[in-house]
Enzyme design. Structure first.
Site, PDB file in Angstrom:
ATOM      1  N   HIS A   1       0.579  -1.827   0.290  1.00 56.44           N
ATOM      2  CA  HIS A   1       0.045   0.308   0.033  1.00 56.44           C
ATOM      3  C   HIS A   1       0.879   1.059  -0.323  1.00 56.44           C
ATOM      4  CE1 HIS A   1      -2.964   3.429   1.153  1.00 56.44           C
ATOM      5  NE2 HIS A   1      -2.210   3.034   2.240  1.00 56.44           N
TER       6      HIS A   1
ATOM      7  N   HIS B   1       3.206   6.685   5.447  1.00 55.94           N
ATOM      8  CA  HIS B   1       2.722   7.723   5.698  1.00 55.94           C
ATOM      9  C   HIS B   1       1.486   7.291   6.641  1.00 55.94           C
ATOM     10  CE1 HIS B   1       0.027   5.533   3.002  1.00 55.94           C
ATOM     11  NE2 HIS B   1      -0.911   5.474   3.629  1.00 55.94           N
TER      12      HIS B   1
ATOM     13  N   GLU C   1       0.260   5.638  13.055  1.00 55.96           N
ATOM     14  CA  GLU C   1      -0.999   5.233  13.454  1.00 55.96           C
ATOM     15  C   GLU C   1      -0.705   3.674  13.085  1.00 55.96           C
ATOM     16  OE1 GLU C   1      -4.744   5.002  10.455  1.00 55.96           O
ATOM     17  OE2 GLU C   1      -5.703   6.124  11.635  1.00 55.96           O
ATOM     18  N   ASP C   2      -0.075   3.073  12.624  1.00 57.89           N
ATOM     19  CA  ASP C   2      -0.516   1.369  12.813  1.00 57.89           C
ATOM     20  C   ASP C   2       0.838   0.612  13.458  1.00 57.89           C
ATOM     21  OD1 ASP C   2      -2.865   2.072  11.256  1.00 57.89           O
ATOM     22  OD2 ASP C   2      -1.929   1.401   8.944  1.00 57.89           O
TER      23      ASP C   2
ATOM     24  N   ASP D   1      -3.274   8.342  -1.428  1.00 59.44           N
ATOM     25  CA  ASP D   1      -3.571   6.833  -0.562  1.00 59.44           C
ATOM     26  C   ASP D   1      -4.801   6.544  -0.778  1.00 59.44           C
ATOM     27  OD1 ASP D   1      -3.462   5.605   1.880  1.00 59.44           O
ATOM     28  OD2 ASP D   1      -4.735   6.969   2.973  1.00 59.44           O
TER      29      ASP D   1
ATOM     30  N   ASP E   1     -17.060  14.932 -27.609  1.00 59.32           N
ATOM     31  CA  ASP E   1     -15.699  14.328 -26.944  1.00 59.32           C
ATOM     32  C   ASP E   1     -16.158  13.431 -26.391  1.00 59.32           C
ATOM     33  OD1 ASP E   1     -17.202  15.172 -24.955  1.00 59.32           O
ATOM     34  OD2 ASP E   1     -15.629  16.438 -23.800  1.00 59.32           O
TER      35      ASP E   1
HETATM   36 MN    MN Z   1      -3.336   4.562   3.746  1.00 57.16          MN
END
Ligand code: MN
Length: 505
Positions: free
Chosen positions: A52, A76, A80-81, A142, A263
Protein backbone atom coordinates in the site's frame (compact mmCIF):
# COMPACT_ATOMS: atom_id res chain seq x y z
CA UNK A 1 -9.62 -0.43 -11.98
CA UNK A 2 -7.28 -3.37 -11.48
CA UNK A 3 -4.69 -3.17 -8.74
CA UNK A 4 -1.07 -3.01 -9.83
CA UNK A 5 1.37 -4.26 -7.21
CA UNK A 6 4.63 -2.30 -7.24
CA UNK A 7 7.96 -3.40 -5.85
CA UNK A 8 10.59 -1.12 -4.36
CA UNK A 9 12.58 -1.65 -7.56
CA UNK A 10 9.68 -0.28 -9.61
CA UNK A 11 9.58 2.82 -7.42
CA UNK A 12 13.32 3.38 -7.63
CA UNK A 13 13.28 3.01 -11.42
CA UNK A 14 10.50 5.59 -11.71
CA UNK A 15 12.29 8.00 -9.37
CA UNK A 16 15.53 7.72 -11.36
CA UNK A 17 13.57 8.45 -14.50
CA UNK A 18 11.56 11.39 -13.14
CA UNK A 19 14.12 13.16 -10.93
CA UNK A 20 17.53 14.71 -11.38
CA UNK A 21 20.03 13.34 -8.86
CA UNK A 22 17.44 11.96 -6.43
CA UNK A 23 18.47 11.17 -2.86
CA UNK A 24 18.11 7.40 -3.27
CA UNK A 25 19.63 6.75 0.12
CA UNK A 26 16.75 8.64 1.75
CA UNK A 27 14.20 6.75 -0.33
CA UNK A 28 15.73 3.40 0.56
CA UNK A 29 15.83 4.26 4.27
CA UNK A 30 12.17 5.27 4.26
CA UNK A 31 11.25 2.05 2.49
CA UNK A 32 13.30 -0.14 4.87
CA UNK A 33 11.70 1.44 7.93
CA UNK A 34 8.18 1.11 6.53
CA UNK A 35 8.80 -2.48 5.52
CA UNK A 36 10.14 -3.37 8.95
CA UNK A 37 7.30 -1.55 10.73
CA UNK A 38 4.56 -3.21 8.67
CA UNK A 39 6.15 -6.67 8.61
CA UNK A 40 3.84 -9.67 9.05
CA UNK A 41 0.77 -7.55 8.30
CA UNK A 42 -1.57 -8.30 5.41
CA UNK A 43 -4.29 -6.32 3.69
CA UNK A 44 -7.74 -7.77 2.96
CA UNK A 45 -6.56 -8.25 -0.62
CA UNK A 46 -4.07 -10.82 0.64
CA UNK A 47 -1.03 -8.67 -0.22
CA UNK A 48 1.51 -7.61 2.41
CA UNK A 49 0.69 -4.17 3.88
CA UNK A 50 3.87 -2.62 2.43
CA UNK A 51 2.31 -2.84 -1.06
CA UNK A 52 0.00 0.00 0.00
CA UNK A 53 2.61 2.66 0.93
CA UNK A 54 4.60 1.55 -2.12
CA UNK A 55 1.61 2.22 -4.39
CA UNK A 56 1.04 5.60 -2.72
CA UNK A 57 4.70 6.59 -3.11
CA UNK A 58 4.67 5.43 -6.74
CA UNK A 59 1.70 7.62 -7.53
CA UNK A 60 3.35 10.65 -5.88
CA UNK A 61 6.52 10.02 -7.87
CA UNK A 62 4.43 9.94 -11.07
CA UNK A 63 3.30 13.41 -10.11
CA UNK A 64 6.97 14.35 -9.71
CA UNK A 65 6.47 15.83 -6.27
CA UNK A 66 9.45 16.58 -4.03
CA UNK A 67 11.26 13.47 -2.78
CA UNK A 68 10.27 14.33 0.80
CA UNK A 69 6.66 13.75 -0.25
CA UNK A 70 7.57 10.37 -1.73
CA UNK A 71 9.38 9.36 1.45
CA UNK A 72 6.45 10.56 3.53
CA UNK A 73 4.19 8.49 1.26
CA UNK A 74 6.19 5.39 2.15
CA UNK A 75 5.90 6.23 5.83
CA UNK A 76 2.35 7.58 5.89
CA UNK A 77 0.77 4.74 7.87
CA UNK A 78 3.55 3.81 10.29
CA UNK A 79 2.68 6.22 13.11
CA UNK A 80 -0.95 5.20 13.18
CA UNK A 81 -0.60 1.48 12.57
CA UNK A 82 2.75 0.46 14.11
CA UNK A 83 4.82 1.25 17.20
CA UNK A 84 7.01 3.80 15.38
CA UNK A 85 6.45 7.26 16.87
CA UNK A 86 6.49 10.69 15.35
CA UNK A 87 9.66 11.44 17.31
CA UNK A 88 11.38 8.43 15.71
CA UNK A 89 10.51 9.84 12.30
CA UNK A 90 11.65 13.32 13.25
CA UNK A 91 15.02 12.02 14.41
CA UNK A 92 15.62 9.81 11.41
CA UNK A 93 14.05 11.85 8.60
CA UNK A 94 13.85 15.43 9.84
CA UNK A 95 11.01 17.86 10.50
CA UNK A 96 9.58 18.19 7.03
CA UNK A 97 8.89 14.49 6.43
CA UNK A 98 7.71 13.89 10.01
CA UNK A 99 5.27 16.80 9.78
CA UNK A 100 3.87 15.51 6.50
CA UNK A 101 3.22 12.10 8.02
CA UNK A 102 1.68 13.72 11.08
CA UNK A 103 -0.72 15.79 8.99
CA UNK A 104 -1.88 12.79 6.98
CA UNK A 105 -2.37 10.79 10.18
CA UNK A 106 -4.48 13.56 11.72
CA UNK A 107 -6.60 13.70 8.60
CA UNK A 108 -7.54 10.07 9.09
CA UNK A 109 -8.98 10.32 12.56
CA UNK A 110 -12.71 10.77 12.23
CA UNK A 111 -14.88 10.86 15.28
CA UNK A 112 -18.30 11.17 13.75
CA UNK A 113 -20.76 9.28 11.59
CA UNK A 114 -23.23 10.38 8.93
CA UNK A 115 -23.65 14.04 8.05
CA UNK A 116 -21.43 15.20 10.88
CA UNK A 117 -18.69 13.02 9.53
CA UNK A 118 -19.07 14.66 6.17
CA UNK A 119 -18.71 18.10 7.73
CA UNK A 120 -15.73 17.07 9.80
CA UNK A 121 -14.11 15.51 6.78
CA UNK A 122 -14.60 18.57 4.63
CA UNK A 123 -13.30 20.90 7.32
CA UNK A 124 -10.22 18.80 7.97
CA UNK A 125 -9.42 18.60 4.28
CA UNK A 126 -9.57 22.35 3.94
CA UNK A 127 -7.49 22.94 7.02
CA UNK A 128 -4.91 20.52 5.65
CA UNK A 129 -4.78 22.21 2.25
CA UNK A 130 -4.53 25.60 3.87
CA UNK A 131 -1.58 24.61 6.03
CA UNK A 132 0.38 22.43 3.58
CA UNK A 133 -1.03 21.59 0.19
CA UNK A 134 1.30 18.58 -0.21
CA UNK A 135 -0.77 16.75 2.39
CA UNK A 136 -3.72 16.71 0.06
CA UNK A 137 -1.65 15.12 -2.71
CA UNK A 138 -0.70 12.37 -0.28
CA UNK A 139 -4.30 11.97 0.76
CA UNK A 140 -5.40 11.62 -2.88
CA UNK A 141 -2.74 9.02 -3.63
CA UNK A 142 -3.74 7.12 -0.48
CA UNK A 143 -7.41 7.24 -1.38
CA UNK A 144 -6.83 6.17 -4.99
CA UNK A 145 -5.05 3.04 -3.91
CA UNK A 146 -7.70 2.28 -1.32
CA UNK A 147 -10.32 2.59 -4.05
CA UNK A 148 -8.37 0.24 -6.30
CA UNK A 149 -8.42 -2.38 -3.56
CA UNK A 150 -11.98 -1.74 -2.44
CA UNK A 151 -13.16 -5.07 -3.87
CA UNK A 152 -11.70 -6.80 -0.82
CA UNK A 153 -13.72 -4.66 1.63
CA UNK A 154 -17.09 -5.41 3.19
CA UNK A 155 -20.05 -3.99 1.20
CA UNK A 156 -20.95 -1.32 3.73
CA UNK A 157 -17.44 0.06 3.85
CA UNK A 158 -17.20 -0.01 0.06
CA UNK A 159 -20.21 2.25 -0.15
CA UNK A 160 -19.01 4.68 2.50
CA UNK A 161 -15.54 5.06 1.00
CA UNK A 162 -16.88 5.39 -2.53
CA UNK A 163 -19.41 8.02 -1.47
CA UNK A 164 -16.87 10.01 0.45
CA UNK A 165 -14.53 9.93 -2.54
CA UNK A 166 -17.17 11.09 -4.99
CA UNK A 167 -18.65 13.80 -2.78
CA UNK A 168 -15.59 15.19 -1.07
CA UNK A 169 -12.31 14.11 -2.64
CA UNK A 170 -13.23 14.38 -6.32
CA UNK A 171 -14.70 17.91 -6.12
CA UNK A 172 -11.68 19.13 -4.19
CA UNK A 173 -9.36 17.56 -6.76
CA UNK A 174 -11.39 19.31 -9.44
CA UNK A 175 -11.19 22.66 -7.73
CA UNK A 176 -7.43 22.26 -7.50
CA UNK A 177 -7.39 21.56 -11.24
CA UNK A 178 -6.22 17.96 -10.77
CA UNK A 179 -8.41 16.53 -13.52
CA UNK A 180 -6.57 13.27 -13.94
CA UNK A 181 -6.98 12.39 -10.29
CA UNK A 182 -10.51 13.76 -10.15
CA UNK A 183 -11.44 11.46 -13.06
CA UNK A 184 -9.84 8.44 -11.45
CA UNK A 185 -11.54 9.10 -8.12
CA UNK A 186 -14.90 9.51 -9.82
CA UNK A 187 -14.71 6.42 -12.00
CA UNK A 188 -13.47 4.20 -9.20
CA UNK A 189 -16.28 5.39 -6.89
CA UNK A 190 -18.92 5.28 -9.63
CA UNK A 191 -18.22 1.57 -10.19
CA UNK A 192 -19.28 0.83 -6.59
CA UNK A 193 -22.08 3.37 -6.18
CA UNK A 194 -24.01 2.61 -9.37
CA UNK A 195 -22.62 -0.59 -10.92
CA UNK A 196 -25.43 -0.88 -13.48
CA UNK A 197 -25.02 2.64 -14.83
CA UNK A 198 -21.24 2.20 -14.76
CA UNK A 199 -21.51 -0.90 -16.95
CA UNK A 200 -23.92 0.93 -19.23
CA UNK A 201 -21.41 3.78 -19.73
CA UNK A 202 -18.66 1.30 -20.32
CA UNK A 203 -20.63 -0.45 -23.04
CA UNK A 204 -21.36 2.89 -24.74
CA UNK A 205 -17.68 3.80 -24.75
CA UNK A 206 -16.68 0.36 -26.01
CA UNK A 207 -19.22 0.57 -28.80
CA UNK A 208 -18.01 4.03 -29.84
CA UNK A 209 -14.39 2.98 -29.79
CA UNK A 210 -15.26 -0.01 -32.01
CA UNK A 211 -17.31 2.19 -34.29
CA UNK A 212 -15.04 5.19 -34.56
CA UNK A 213 -11.63 3.96 -33.48
CA UNK A 214 -10.36 3.37 -37.01
CA UNK A 215 -11.72 6.69 -38.16
CA UNK A 216 -10.05 8.54 -35.28
CA UNK A 217 -6.69 6.92 -35.90
CA UNK A 218 -7.03 7.95 -39.56
CA UNK A 219 -7.63 11.55 -38.40
CA UNK A 220 -4.59 11.30 -36.14
CA UNK A 221 -2.41 10.25 -39.09
CA UNK A 222 -3.71 13.07 -41.23
CA UNK A 223 -3.07 15.53 -38.40
CA UNK A 224 0.49 14.28 -38.00
CA UNK A 225 1.01 14.80 -41.74
CA UNK A 226 -0.28 18.37 -41.52
CA UNK A 227 2.08 19.07 -38.61
CA UNK A 228 5.16 17.68 -40.32
CA UNK A 229 4.36 19.49 -43.59
CA UNK A 230 4.36 22.70 -41.58
CA UNK A 231 7.59 21.89 -39.77
CA UNK A 232 5.96 21.59 -36.37
CA UNK A 233 8.23 19.14 -34.62
CA UNK A 234 8.01 17.30 -31.31
CA UNK A 235 4.25 17.40 -31.13
CA UNK A 236 2.36 14.49 -29.71
CA UNK A 237 -1.02 13.60 -31.20
CA UNK A 238 -3.20 10.94 -29.67
CA UNK A 239 -6.79 9.89 -29.10
CA UNK A 240 -8.39 10.28 -25.71
CA UNK A 241 -11.56 8.56 -24.53
CA UNK A 242 -13.99 10.31 -22.23
CA UNK A 243 -14.12 9.03 -18.69
CA UNK A 244 -17.19 7.09 -17.61
CA UNK A 245 -18.47 9.24 -14.77
CA UNK A 246 -17.93 12.38 -16.79
CA UNK A 247 -19.87 10.81 -19.67
CA UNK A 248 -22.63 9.83 -17.26
CA UNK A 249 -23.08 13.38 -15.88
CA UNK A 250 -23.00 14.87 -19.36
CA UNK A 251 -25.59 12.38 -20.61
CA UNK A 252 -27.84 13.24 -17.69
CA UNK A 253 -27.50 16.90 -18.67
CA UNK A 254 -28.44 16.12 -22.28
CA UNK A 255 -31.29 13.84 -21.22
CA UNK A 256 -29.58 10.77 -22.58
CA UNK A 257 -29.04 12.14 -26.10
CA UNK A 258 -25.73 10.56 -27.10
CA UNK A 259 -25.64 12.45 -30.41
CA UNK A 260 -25.02 15.69 -28.47
CA UNK A 261 -21.79 14.41 -26.95
CA UNK A 262 -19.02 15.45 -29.30
CA UNK A 263 -16.07 14.68 -27.13
CA UNK A 264 -16.54 11.00 -26.37
CA UNK A 265 -13.50 10.38 -28.51
CA UNK A 266 -11.28 13.40 -28.96
CA UNK A 267 -7.92 14.03 -30.54
CA UNK A 268 -5.40 15.72 -28.32
CA UNK A 269 -2.43 17.66 -29.67
CA UNK A 270 0.32 18.61 -27.24
CA UNK A 271 2.74 21.26 -28.55
CA UNK A 272 5.78 23.32 -27.60
CA UNK A 273 4.34 26.79 -27.12
CA UNK A 274 1.20 28.91 -27.31
CA UNK A 275 2.01 30.27 -30.76
CA UNK A 276 2.08 26.76 -32.16
CA UNK A 277 -1.31 26.09 -30.60
CA UNK A 278 -2.97 28.89 -32.55
CA UNK A 279 -1.06 27.99 -35.70
CA UNK A 280 -2.26 24.41 -35.51
CA UNK A 281 -5.84 25.54 -34.85
CA UNK A 282 -5.65 27.53 -38.08
CA UNK A 283 -4.16 24.60 -40.00
CA UNK A 284 -6.92 22.28 -38.81
CA UNK A 285 -9.60 24.77 -39.85
CA UNK A 286 -8.01 25.03 -43.30
CA UNK A 287 -8.28 21.30 -43.69
CA UNK A 288 -11.64 20.71 -42.02
CA UNK A 289 -14.58 23.08 -41.56
CA UNK A 290 -15.22 23.93 -37.89
CA UNK A 291 -18.64 23.28 -36.37
CA UNK A 292 -20.08 26.74 -35.55
CA UNK A 293 -20.09 27.67 -31.90
CA UNK A 294 -17.74 24.86 -30.89
CA UNK A 295 -14.45 26.78 -30.86
CA UNK A 296 -13.39 27.45 -27.30
CA UNK A 297 -10.32 29.47 -26.43
CA UNK A 298 -9.45 28.45 -22.89
CA UNK A 299 -5.93 29.75 -23.48
CA UNK A 300 -7.00 33.38 -23.62
CA UNK A 301 -9.76 32.70 -21.10
CA UNK A 302 -8.76 29.88 -18.76
CA UNK A 303 -11.41 28.04 -16.75
CA UNK A 304 -11.67 29.10 -13.10
CA UNK A 305 -9.57 26.13 -12.01
CA UNK A 306 -6.76 27.18 -14.34
CA UNK A 307 -7.48 24.77 -17.20
CA UNK A 308 -6.07 25.96 -20.53
CA UNK A 309 -6.51 24.52 -24.04
CA UNK A 310 -8.01 25.33 -27.41
CA UNK A 311 -11.02 23.19 -28.24
CA UNK A 312 -12.58 22.90 -31.66
CA UNK A 313 -14.97 20.46 -33.30
CA UNK A 314 -14.67 19.95 -37.07
CA UNK A 315 -16.54 18.19 -39.86
CA UNK A 316 -14.32 15.66 -41.58
CA UNK A 317 -14.57 14.38 -45.16
CA UNK A 318 -17.08 11.63 -44.49
CA UNK A 319 -19.39 13.92 -42.50
CA UNK A 320 -18.19 12.70 -39.11
CA UNK A 321 -17.34 15.26 -36.46
CA UNK A 322 -14.34 15.11 -34.21
CA UNK A 323 -13.19 17.30 -31.33
CA UNK A 324 -9.58 18.51 -31.08
CA UNK A 325 -7.96 19.66 -27.86
CA UNK A 326 -4.80 21.67 -28.44
CA UNK A 327 -2.43 22.68 -25.65
CA UNK A 328 1.20 23.17 -24.67
CA UNK A 329 3.14 20.59 -22.69
CA UNK A 330 2.94 22.82 -19.63
CA UNK A 331 -0.82 23.28 -19.95
CA UNK A 332 -1.13 19.55 -20.34
CA UNK A 333 0.68 18.85 -17.09
CA UNK A 334 -1.42 21.44 -15.29
CA UNK A 335 -4.61 19.98 -16.77
CA UNK A 336 -3.66 16.56 -15.48
CA UNK A 337 -2.10 17.43 -12.16
CA UNK A 338 -3.34 20.98 -11.47
CA UNK A 339 -1.60 22.77 -8.68
CA UNK A 340 0.52 19.70 -8.06
CA UNK A 341 2.30 20.60 -11.29
CA UNK A 342 3.27 23.93 -9.77
CA UNK A 343 4.39 22.16 -6.66
CA UNK A 344 6.96 19.92 -8.22
CA UNK A 345 10.30 19.54 -6.54
CA UNK A 346 9.33 22.14 -3.97
CA UNK A 347 10.28 21.76 -0.39
CA UNK A 348 9.22 23.89 2.57
CA UNK A 349 7.49 27.24 2.08
CA UNK A 350 4.26 25.38 1.72
CA UNK A 351 1.83 28.21 2.18
CA UNK A 352 -0.88 28.06 -0.44
CA UNK A 353 -0.40 30.16 -3.55
CA UNK A 354 -2.78 32.89 -4.57
CA UNK A 355 -5.21 30.49 -6.23
CA UNK A 356 -5.67 28.83 -2.89
CA UNK A 357 -6.83 31.96 -1.12
CA UNK A 358 -10.41 30.78 -1.38
CA UNK A 359 -9.51 27.80 0.75
CA UNK A 360 -8.02 29.95 3.47
CA UNK A 361 -11.10 32.13 3.37
CA UNK A 362 -13.34 29.16 3.69
CA UNK A 363 -11.43 27.82 6.64
CA UNK A 364 -11.89 31.16 8.35
CA UNK A 365 -15.58 31.17 7.69
CA UNK A 366 -15.98 27.61 8.80
CA UNK A 367 -14.37 28.49 12.11
CA UNK A 368 -16.76 31.36 12.45
CA UNK A 369 -19.84 29.36 11.62
CA UNK A 370 -18.78 26.59 13.90
CA UNK A 371 -18.68 28.91 16.86
CA UNK A 372 -22.20 29.95 15.98
CA UNK A 373 -23.27 26.34 16.19
CA UNK A 374 -25.20 26.38 12.97
CA UNK A 375 -22.62 24.79 10.77
CA UNK A 376 -24.92 21.96 9.81
CA UNK A 377 -27.59 24.38 8.61
CA UNK A 378 -25.08 25.93 6.26
CA UNK A 379 -23.84 22.63 4.99
CA UNK A 380 -25.85 22.73 1.80
CA UNK A 381 -24.57 26.19 0.92
CA UNK A 382 -21.00 25.08 1.47
CA UNK A 383 -21.46 21.89 -0.45
CA UNK A 384 -22.74 23.67 -3.52
CA UNK A 385 -20.66 26.77 -3.60
CA UNK A 386 -17.34 25.82 -2.16
CA UNK A 387 -16.14 25.08 -5.63
CA UNK A 388 -16.94 28.35 -7.30
CA UNK A 389 -15.51 31.79 -6.82
CA UNK A 390 -17.96 32.83 -4.16
CA UNK A 391 -17.78 34.89 -1.02
CA UNK A 392 -19.69 34.25 2.19
CA UNK A 393 -21.02 37.15 4.22
CA UNK A 394 -23.19 37.33 7.31
CA UNK A 395 -26.38 39.04 8.37
CA UNK A 396 -26.25 40.65 11.84
CA UNK A 397 -28.11 37.56 13.08
CA UNK A 398 -25.41 35.27 11.73
CA UNK A 399 -27.13 33.87 8.66
CA UNK A 400 -24.74 33.22 5.82
CA UNK A 401 -25.41 34.80 2.44
CA UNK A 402 -23.29 33.71 -0.47
CA UNK A 403 -22.48 36.06 -3.32
CA UNK A 404 -20.19 36.06 -6.32
CA UNK A 405 -16.79 37.71 -5.85
CA UNK A 406 -17.14 41.49 -5.82
CA UNK A 407 -20.77 41.31 -4.63
CA UNK A 408 -22.09 44.54 -3.07
CA UNK A 409 -24.47 45.42 -0.21
CA UNK A 410 -27.23 45.86 -2.80
CA UNK A 411 -26.70 42.30 -4.06
CA UNK A 412 -26.78 41.24 -0.44
CA UNK A 413 -30.03 43.13 0.25
CA UNK A 414 -31.78 41.53 -2.73
CA UNK A 415 -30.43 38.12 -1.76
CA UNK A 416 -32.26 38.48 1.56
CA UNK A 417 -35.56 39.82 0.23
CA UNK A 418 -36.80 41.90 -2.70
CA UNK A 419 -38.41 44.36 -0.30
CA UNK A 420 -35.17 44.90 1.57
CA UNK A 421 -33.44 45.56 -1.74
CA UNK A 422 -36.12 47.96 -2.95
CA UNK A 423 -36.20 49.93 0.29
CA UNK A 424 -32.49 49.78 0.96
CA UNK A 425 -31.20 53.19 2.12
CA UNK A 426 -27.73 52.65 3.59
CA UNK A 427 -25.45 49.99 4.95
CA UNK A 428 -23.15 49.23 7.85
CA UNK A 429 -20.32 46.79 7.19
CA UNK A 430 -18.77 45.35 10.33
CA UNK A 431 -20.41 48.16 12.29
CA UNK A 432 -19.27 51.11 10.16
CA UNK A 433 -21.26 53.03 7.60
CA UNK A 434 -20.17 52.23 4.03
CA UNK A 435 -21.18 52.92 0.44
CA UNK A 436 -23.73 50.72 -1.24
CA UNK A 437 -21.28 49.86 -4.03
CA UNK A 438 -18.55 48.57 -1.71
CA UNK A 439 -17.14 45.16 -2.72
CA UNK A 440 -17.89 42.82 0.17
CA UNK A 441 -15.31 40.41 1.52
CA UNK A 442 -15.88 36.96 2.94
CA UNK A 443 -16.68 37.13 6.63
CA UNK A 444 -18.13 40.68 6.52
CA UNK A 445 -21.16 41.28 8.70
CA UNK A 446 -23.57 43.35 6.63
CA UNK A 447 -26.43 45.33 8.12
CA UNK A 448 -28.84 46.88 5.62
CA UNK A 449 -30.82 49.90 6.83
CA UNK A 450 -34.11 50.36 5.01
CA UNK A 451 -36.35 53.38 4.49
CA UNK A 452 -39.93 52.24 4.54
CA UNK A 453 -41.12 55.37 2.71
CA UNK A 454 -38.85 54.69 -0.21
CA UNK A 455 -40.83 54.05 -3.41
CA UNK A 456 -38.25 52.41 -5.65
CA UNK A 457 -34.57 51.50 -5.75
CA UNK A 458 -32.04 53.72 -7.52
CA UNK A 459 -31.80 52.65 -11.16
CA UNK A 460 -28.06 53.43 -11.12
CA UNK A 461 -27.46 50.49 -8.78
CA UNK A 462 -27.69 48.22 -11.79
CA UNK A 463 -24.27 49.52 -12.85
CA UNK A 464 -22.44 48.02 -9.88
CA UNK A 465 -24.58 45.02 -8.97
CA UNK A 466 -22.90 41.66 -9.51
CA UNK A 467 -25.86 39.29 -9.34
CA UNK A 468 -28.39 38.80 -12.09
CA UNK A 469 -31.02 38.49 -9.42
CA UNK A 470 -30.47 42.02 -8.06
CA UNK A 471 -30.25 43.58 -11.52
CA UNK A 472 -33.47 41.93 -12.58
CA UNK A 473 -35.28 43.09 -9.46
CA UNK A 474 -34.03 46.67 -9.87
CA UNK A 475 -35.10 46.66 -13.49
CA UNK A 476 -38.56 45.40 -12.55
CA UNK A 477 -38.94 48.00 -9.82
CA UNK A 478 -37.68 50.99 -11.80
CA UNK A 479 -39.23 50.34 -15.17
CA UNK A 480 -42.01 52.85 -14.32
CA UNK A 481 -39.83 55.65 -13.00
CA UNK A 482 -38.47 58.29 -15.37
CA UNK A 483 -34.89 57.74 -14.25
CA UNK A 484 -35.28 54.03 -14.63
CA UNK A 485 -36.60 54.44 -18.12
CA UNK A 486 -33.72 56.73 -19.11
CA UNK A 487 -31.12 54.39 -17.63
CA UNK A 488 -32.70 51.53 -19.47
CA UNK A 489 -32.66 53.30 -22.82
CA UNK A 490 -29.11 54.58 -22.29
CA UNK A 491 -27.86 51.11 -21.55
CA UNK A 492 -29.45 49.87 -24.74
CA UNK A 493 -27.62 52.59 -26.67
CA UNK A 494 -24.30 51.82 -24.97
CA UNK A 495 -24.63 48.22 -26.02
CA UNK A 496 -25.52 49.15 -29.57
CA UNK A 497 -22.51 51.47 -29.78
CA UNK A 498 -20.20 48.77 -28.54
CA UNK A 499 -21.39 46.19 -30.99
CA UNK A 500 -21.01 48.63 -33.90
CA UNK A 501 -17.46 49.36 -32.79
CA UNK A 502 -16.81 45.68 -32.54
CA UNK A 503 -17.98 45.02 -36.05
CA UNK A 504 -15.87 47.79 -37.58
CA UNK A 505 -12.60 46.46 -36.14
MN1 MN B 1 -2.88 4.61 3.75
Amino acid sequence: MPEIVYSYQDLETLVKQNYKQPDLELLQRAFELAKRAHRDEYRLTGHPVITHPLAVAYRLAQMKLHLHVIAAGLLHDVVEDTDITLDDLRQQFGDDIATLVDSVTKLKKMKYQGVERYVENMRKMFLAVASDVRVIFMKFADRLHNLQTLYAMPKKKQKRIAEESLEIYAPIAGRLGMNEIKGELEDASFAYLDPKEYEHMRSIVEMKVREKGVFVSHIIHQTEDILSQNAIASASVYGRVKRLYSLHTKLVRYEGDLSKIYDLLAVRIVLQDVEECYTVLGLLHQKWRPVPGRIKDYIAQPKPNGYQSLHTTVFTENGEVVEFQIRTREMHEIAEYGIAAHWRYKEGGNKPSKQLRWIEELVGIQKEIETKKDFLDQLEILKIDVFKDRIFVFTPKGDVIELPEGGTPVDFAYAIHTDIGNKCASVKINGSVANLDTSLKSGDIVDILTDKNRKAPNADWIKFCKTRHARQKIRDATRHTVKGWITHVMQGREKAKKSVKHRST
